[in-house]
Design a protein around this motif. Structure first.
Motif, mmCIF file in Angstrom:
data_model
loop_
_atom_site.group_PDB
_atom_site.id
_atom_site.type_symbol
_atom_site.label_atom_id
_atom_site.label_comp_id
_atom_site.label_asym_id
_atom_site.label_seq_id
_atom_site.Cartn_x
_atom_site.Cartn_y
_atom_site.Cartn_z
ATOM 1 N N ALA A 1 31.011 51.039 34.825
ATOM 2 C CA ALA A 1 32.097 50.739 35.764
ATOM 3 C C ALA A 1 33.465 51.152 35.235
ATOM 4 O O ALA A 1 34.481 50.988 35.906
ATOM 5 C CB ALA A 1 32.088 49.244 36.083
ATOM 6 N N ASP B 1 40.601 53.347 33.605
ATOM 7 C CA ASP B 1 40.711 52.144 34.422
ATOM 8 C C ASP B 1 39.584 51.186 34.046
ATOM 9 O O ASP B 1 38.406 51.458 34.278
ATOM 10 C CB ASP B 1 40.614 52.529 35.906
ATOM 11 C CG ASP B 1 40.824 51.328 36.814
ATOM 12 O OD1 ASP B 1 40.930 50.189 36.282
ATOM 13 O OD2 ASP B 1 40.879 51.517 38.042
ATOM 14 N N ALA C 1 35.580 43.135 35.915
ATOM 15 C CA ALA C 1 35.079 42.269 36.989
ATOM 16 C C ALA C 1 33.550 42.195 37.009
ATOM 17 O O ALA C 1 32.978 41.475 37.814
ATOM 18 C CB ALA C 1 35.586 42.783 38.331
ATOM 19 N N MET C 2 32.897 42.926 36.138
ATOM 20 C CA MET C 2 31.429 42.945 36.138
ATOM 21 C C MET C 2 30.890 41.623 35.585
ATOM 22 O O MET C 2 31.545 40.965 34.777
ATOM 23 C CB MET C 2 30.917 44.111 35.281
ATOM 24 C CG MET C 2 31.197 45.478 35.855
ATOM 25 S SD MET C 2 30.073 45.935 37.191
ATOM 26 C CE MET C 2 28.590 46.347 36.262
ATOM 27 N N GLU D 1 36.275 53.688 34.577
ATOM 28 C CA GLU D 1 36.618 54.987 35.156
ATOM 29 C C GLU D 1 37.572 55.734 34.226
ATOM 30 O O GLU D 1 38.660 55.234 33.922
ATOM 31 C CB GLU D 1 37.265 54.785 36.535
ATOM 32 C CG GLU D 1 36.253 54.295 37.549
ATOM 33 C CD GLU D 1 36.881 53.872 38.870
ATOM 34 O OE1 GLU D 1 38.126 53.965 39.002
ATOM 35 O OE2 GLU D 1 36.117 53.433 39.744
ATOM 36 N N SER E 1 39.564 47.991 35.130
ATOM 37 C CA SER E 1 39.583 46.791 35.988
ATOM 38 C C SER E 1 38.213 46.475 36.580
ATOM 39 O O SER E 1 37.808 45.318 36.631
ATOM 40 C CB SER E 1 40.632 46.961 37.091
ATOM 41 O OG SER E 1 40.350 48.135 37.828
ATOM 42 N N LYS E 2 37.478 47.515 37.007
ATOM 43 C CA LYS E 2 36.162 47.240 37.593
ATOM 44 C C LYS E 2 35.186 46.715 36.534
ATOM 45 O O LYS E 2 34.359 45.857 36.821
ATOM 46 C CB LYS E 2 35.597 48.509 38.233
ATOM 47 C CG LYS E 2 36.277 48.829 39.552
ATOM 48 C CD LYS E 2 35.660 50.023 40.227
ATOM 49 C CE LYS E 2 36.475 50.391 41.454
ATOM 50 N NZ LYS E 2 36.457 51.823 41.725
#
Lengths: 1118, 157
Positions: A121, A55, A61-62, A123, A57-58
């Motif tokens: 971040a 993943d 967004a960083m 995952e 996505s996080k």
């Protein structure tokens, strides 16, 4: 120097020298582009696992992140590498990871820090799979399957079996059979410049700046895995910081940076850290080789057979070339009647093998040459004369079908013998000295790779009349650009200062496989000469047209073209450029030869073969096992020397790498991850290791080579490990079957004295430890590992921290005591800053005390010396007044690290540094890193550097050299904190290795060292991997005399125990007053009473006793 | 906000950059003095060696904050390609380096040595350069070149 040539044979400094030495040369690290992003790669922490999900996505967004990719963003295509049949690796992991360090995902962000932070971040959900790390174990049918390769046996990537000339028959006819098995680990290329890339994808065109030996290959691979048209991929010229094979394939960061650039629409730069370079960079391949020789009564080699395994690692890159290297040496080194081999390339869950100078030849030569020595010994022949007897000769055809052309191997051997002084020395060797010989054979560029058989070169006449030679092969520092310039200059009768060379650029230069397999001088050099001829013809044709004269009437000498019949018609190249404008010629050289039989490998491998011999003289220190290489002689049949300066450099550099390979270098793994992935713990040779190296070239003027030259680049390293190993065997009387031959291995051979009585049973504590250790393999290690993974403390490097520089000590104490954060003192910072990156320290803030006057300086009073805690090691060791009082202090501390480190590292910092256990430091979740639910990895892992005395749940030794020295000097540490100042005697300073009683809010203010009323005799002895490395064992001896009577003895031991322990029994024995050699030895042996060595560190017991004995003798000698 | 004022190659530089930044990164990225190379970032290879107040240090391990009020000399303070310092010229002529990545650090270690000790012994040369890892050359030609530099007094330009 040869009178028939203008520039050939002359020492020419490299063209790029002035730019490099002044720091102006632009390496990939130095490049920037407008709008450039920085990429960072997430790597697998597991040796073998299924990727269930990723993943991003996080991470996307960083802050600062512009793009993030994982395997599914890439086409479903694998690298071609050794050929489509071997393709097994995606540009980024898809479905599974197969080694620790494999690329799983990557991000591009505005700054390197933001990219690094974003990785945390991402995952990834893994399903762990069982892993296998050893080639033998991987062959077992019940071992984990690393790939699905249905046409091949379990975990086998390639097998190669052949028999040329009936080798088993030869064994039936043999008078003597020699049979031994050899093994070696993985050696890393260690380019000073780590791999990296700057990639720019713009309007369908991908431009790459990357340090690569082979732009041709990179372009082909990248176009393939990214599904781009070949013509849309451009590799540009950069300066390259070392190759040695380590930059010969398409390193993974290139495709990853390219994909990030495609996604981001901006240029992306990725630079690998040194740790990443070790973790993911493709190095040498480990091998196990069983070599058998069938020998006739007169010494003739009737047959030779090698059965061998090559550890391929997780993916196939250059493994097949390693298989080939073993085959070639087995069948062709020395005159062999029949030859055969049976080799397998085996997958394991370790980093993929790549290539390193010599492609495994140095180690198979070491195995064969060890056996040659043994054959000579057993037949009662002189080992040099025997080699000359069996040397390959011109006109030979080897069992593999190599037709030997020019060959001066016998002369090389004889000359090496003369230069090392074999005849005079062999019957008069001083003790602990030895001389060894070895030979090499190498194809001057094999015809195995279709694309390696040709090279193209361009020559541009520039507008100012200068020439620019274009070659796509990359100069990694070898001076090959200069050599190419020399070829063109010679052919055109110019001086080299009229010539520039452009390398690498795939737009501006014509195709060439690149600098690998020692091929550039031989193949590209021939192309340069051919192109120069074409250039001359072109100039002649153009001037013939211009002057309207026959073309054969145009002469071209000294850079001037003239009409033979009318001397007034003459033009410099600058004038030609004005007349005709800039123009270019290109030409191509092909090695036109039939290739070996693809099934059996029988046939001719090269246009010619290079030969050489080396002789090495070594001296061993019987107390430490340390081998000093005194001299290496290399005599090389090089065909023709083109540039002696460059060629000598190639020889010296290769020999030095060979010394590292012979004596020190190997990657050490734990659960598939290298634990010595740093330039301290991976022990490449340093300047203090440099022996005398004598280089001699025999010019056989090979008809196949450019101006008679043969290849040279890898030839230097090939016989070195063998020559060194044979010299060490000569000195010790023992053969070694494993490389590297470490000091510990040599020490084993010198244990002539009775074995030590450790009296371990006398310490009840040992019973407990021994019982726990015995339960480690079956119960404790697997249990704790599992438990620790679940509930143990996790470490992660601190991305950032605050920095404070208080003006005085009070200010520093206030910063340290500030609530709500963890602050650490930074002084030299040589441990702290590295430790933060390793995740072993995680402060929110650092408080810099290096400049605080209250903590600095040296005061010498009548009764004591006081040294401020933040005084640097350099400042102490330079003080003659300290040396006059406590010589052990200055001379002992001088053995710490290197000049640059001693100039900033402080005395208090040396005492306070964290433990140096390579498991603890490499991110392994061990007892000290993860807490009490985790195991100690030293019990079952490679524990050569660990404690032999007093180890418990942790076996890390105390390696701060200042600790035993200050303990033996009875020093007191003055500590200041928020509640005042207190004094800690050295004997109470440590709780454990790297752990002191000094609290986080306190600072070591000073060290107080008493001056003794008695006459003091002192000595510090240390044994370490290299001068400047951390100790494997050390001892500080301080003896106090009243007149001639010994009144006090204080002996402290370093690097053998978690604490700088006192050798109390030894001290007592000495004070009894018997200084006979026997009594001193007996006293020294008491240092190891109570020792409980681990599997790999029993050598430390002998080392410690020997160092102690030596130190006491030094004290007594005054 | 606190600033750092550091003299680099004779010019005073004032910066508000994070004082925890390694000096090597500041030199390369902010001052664009990219002659200082980073080979390991951990003080193990010496490629980033600069001279701080007369002493050779690994600039990758010097926090920028500590350089406040100090003098730093980098390789750029010596010669440029068209006008090399005699030490640099000798290293080129004698083939003392190959890939060149370690070379700026070697040069600065050497300059620091010769400023303090114009006549070093072979042992002193080796001690001074032990922290400069070179993989290409085997150090042989480097030691020969330093010998000539000392004999010819080339460091005193």
């Amino acid at each position: 120097m040869n009178a028939e040539f203008r520039v050939i044979g002359q020492p020419r400094p490299q063209f790029e020298g002035p730019a490099k030495v002044s720091g102006r040369a632009e390496y990939t690290h130095d490049l920037t582009l407008p709008n450039m992003l920085h990429g960072s790669i997430l790597r697998s922490p597991h040796p073998h696992a299924r990727i269930l999900s990723i993943d991003l996505s996080k991470a996307r967004a960083m802050p600062g992140v512009v793009a993030a990719v994982s395997g599914s963003d890439f086409p479903d295509l694998k690298y071609i590498n050794a050929g489509p049949a071997f393709a097994d690796r995606y540009a980024m992991a898809q479905g599974k990871v197969r080694f620790v360090g494999e690329e799983v995902a990557a991000v591009a962000a505005e700054t390197p820090g933001e990219a690094q932070a974003a990785l945390a971040a991402i995952e990834v959900d893994y399903e762990l799979l069982p892993a296998v790390f050893d080639a033998d174990a991987a062959l077992a049918e019940d071992s984990p399957a690393i790939h699905h390769k249905p046409k091949l046996p379990h975990n086998v990537a390639q097998q190669s079996v052949a028999d040329f000339g009936g080798v088993e028959e030869a064994f039936k006819d043999a008078a003597h059979i020699f049979d031994a098995t050899f093994e070696h680990g993985i050696v890393a290329p260690i380019c000073l410049e780590t791999n990296g890339v700057l990639a720019q994808f713009d309007d369908g065109e991908l431009t790459l700046w990357a340090p690569t030996q082979a732009p041709f290959f990179v372009r082909k691979e990248i176009a393939h895995v990214l599904e781009l048209p070949l013509e849309n991929v451009h590799v540009r010229s950069v300066v390259i910081g070392g190759g040695f094979g380590g930059k010969s394939q398409a390193p993974e960061p290139i495709a990853i940076a390219a994909m990030l650039s495609i996604k981001a629409g901006r240029p992306v730069k990725i630079l690998l850290s040194r740790h990443e370079e070790f973790l993911s960079g493709k190095s040498d391949h480990a091998k196990k080789m069983r070599v058998r020789s069938a020998i006739a009564a007169d010494g003739t080699i009737l047959g030779r057979h090698t059965a061998f395994l090559v550890d391929n690692g997780a993916y196939t890159h250059m493994g097949p070339a390693y298989i080939s290297a073993v085959r070639q040496r087995t069948c062709n080194l020395y005159r062999v009647g029949a030859a055969g081999f049976d080799g397998k390339l085996v997958h394991t869950n370790k980093v993929s093998g790549g290539s390193y100078r010599g492609m495994g030849s140095p180690q198979i030569i070491w195995a064969i040459e060890t056996q040659i020595d043994e054959i000579a010994e057993s037949l009662g022949k002189d080992k040099l004369e025997y080699r000359i007897e069996i040397a390959n000769q011109p006109g030979d055809t080897t069992p593999m079908g190599w037709e030997i052309g020019t060959c001066a191997l016998a002369e090389c051997l004889a000359e090496a013998g003369r230069r090392i002084g074999w005849a005079e020395k062999k019957d008069n060797m001083p003790p602990n000295r030895g001389i060894g010989f070895a030979a090499m054979i190498n194809p001057s560029v094999g015809v195995l790779y279709a694309e390696g058989n040709f090279a193209c070169v361009s020559i541009d006449l520039l507008e100012d009349g200068r020439l620019r030679v274009g070659t796509q092969s990359a100069d990694c520092g070898t001076s090959q650009n200069t050599v190419m310039g020399q070829f063109v200059a010679e052919e055109l009768q110019l001086d080299t200062d009229q010539i520039d060379v452009l390398h690498m650029d795939t737009d501006e230069t014509p195709p060439d496989l690149g600098s690998a397999a020692s091929r550039v001088t031989f193949v590209s050099g021939a192309a340069a000469i051919k192109t120069a001829k074409t250039f001359r013809a072109e100039v002649a044709a153009r001037l013939a047209r211009h002057w309207d004269v026959p073309v054969d009437k145009i002469d071209f000498t000294d850079g001037i073209a003239s009409y033979k019949d009318d001397n007034a018609r003459r033009m410099t190249l600058a004038e030609v450029a004005v007349l005709e404008g800039a123009f270019r010629v290109e030409d191509r050289h092909d090695i036109d030869m039939p290739r070996p039989d693809p099934k059996t490998g029988y046939g001719h491998y090269a246009a010619t073969y290079g030969f050489g011999a080396q002789a090495a003289e070594v001296e061993i220190d019987p107390a430490t096992g340390h081998v000093t290489v005194l001299k290496v002689v290399v005599v090389q049949d090089i065909g023709r020397v083109i540039n002696p300066l460059a060629l000598e450099g190639q020889m010296q550099g290769g020999i030095m790498q060979g010394i590292g390979m012979a004596l020190r270098e190997e990657l050490v793994f734990e659960q598939g991850a290298p634990v010595n992935a740093s330039l301290i713990t991976y022990k490449a040779p340093r300047i203090s290791d440099t022996p005398e190296i004598e280089t001699v070239f025999i010019e056989t003027n090979d008809p196949m080579g450019p101006y008679g030259a043969k290849a040279g680049g890898e030839h230097s390293i090939n016989p070195t490990p063998a020559a060194i190993a044979n010299a060490v065997a000569h000195a010790t009387g023992k053969r070694f079957r494993k490389l590297p031959i470490t000091a510990a291995d040599v020490l084993e051979t010198t244990k002539s004295r009775a074995s030590l009585d450790l009296k371990s049973w006398k310490r009840p504590y040992n019973l407990e430890v021994a019982t726990a250790r015995s339960l480690y393999p079956s119960v404790l290690f697997p249990g704790l590992r599992k438990l620790g993974a679940k509930v143990g403390r996790k470490r992660a490097p601190k991305p950032s921290y605050d920095y404070f520089r208080p003006v005085d000590l009070d200010g520093a104490l206030r910063e340290l005591a500030m609530p709500g954060r963890t602050a650490k003192v930074i002084a030299g910072g040589t441990d702290l800053q590295v430790g933060i990156r390793q995740g072993i320290y995680d402060p929110d803030a650092v408080v810099d005390i290096a400049g605080l006057e209250e903590l600095r300086g040296i005061e010498i009073a009548d009764d004591k010396i006081t040294i401020g805690g933040a005084t640097t090691i350099a400042e102490i060791i330079e003080r003659d007044d300290i040396r006059a009082i406590h010589p052990m202090l200055t001379d002992g501390l001088a053995k710490i690290a290197t000049a640059q480190i001693r100039n900033v590292a402080t005395i208090a910092g040396d005492l306070s540094q964290e433990k140096r256990c390579w498991f603890f430091r490499s991110g392994v979740q061990c007892y000290k890193a993860g807490g009490m639910t985790c195991p100690c990895y030293a019990v079952l892992g490679d524990n050569r550097h660990h404690s032999i005395l007093g180890a418990g749940r942790c076996a890390a030794p105390c390696v701060a050299d200042a600790a035993p020295i200050l303990t033996a000097l009875d020093a007191v540490v003055i500590v200041t904190g928020p509640h005042g100042t207190w004094r800690v005697p050295m004997k109470s300073l440590y709780v454990w290795s790297g752990e002191t009683v000094v609290k986080k809010t306190e600072i070591i203010r000073a060290i107080e060292i008493p001056r003794f009323p008695l006459r003091s005799r002192q000595a510090f002895e240390k044994s370490a991997g290299w001068d400047g490395d951390f100790a494997d064992a050390s001892v500080a001896v301080n003896l106090g005399f009243e007149g001639t009577n010994l009144a006090t003895a204080c002996i402290s031991l370093g690097a053998v125990s978690p604490l700088p322990v006192r050798a109390v029994e030894t001290e007592k024995a000495l004070v009894s007053g018997d200084f006979s050699d026997t009594a001193i030895r007996a006293a020294a042996e008491k240092t190891v009473h109570g020792a409980l060595p681990l599997s790999d560190n029993a050598y430390k017991t002998h080392l410690l006793v020997n160092l102690t004995e030596r130190a006491i003798h030094r004290c007594l000698a005054g | 906000m606190e600033y750092v004022s550091v003299e680099v190659n004779g010019h005073t530089r004032v910066t508000y950059t994070d004082p925890a930044t390694p000096l090597a990164v500041f030199l390369r990225e902010e001052l664009e003095l990219r002659g200082t190379k980073i080979g390991c970032g951990n003080g193990e290879c010496g490629a980033c060696t600069v001279i701080m107040d007369g002493r050779a240090v690994c600039s990758c391990l010097v926090p920028l904050g500590r350089t406040d009020g100090r003098e730093i000399d980098t390789v750029e303070s010596l010669g440029d390609p068209d006008d090399l310092h005699p030490i640099q010229r000798k290293l080129v002529e004698r083939g003392a380096f190959q890939c060149g990545f370690c070379t700026p650090g070697v040069v600065m270690s050497l300059v620091a040595l010769l400023r303090g000790n114009p006549n070093p012994t072979d042992a002193e040369m080796r001690i001074a350069l032990q922290g400069n890892l070179c993989r290409c050359s085997g150090y042989v030609k480097l030691l020969e070149a330093i010998g000539e530099i000392v004999r010819e007094g080339l460091h005193e330009r």
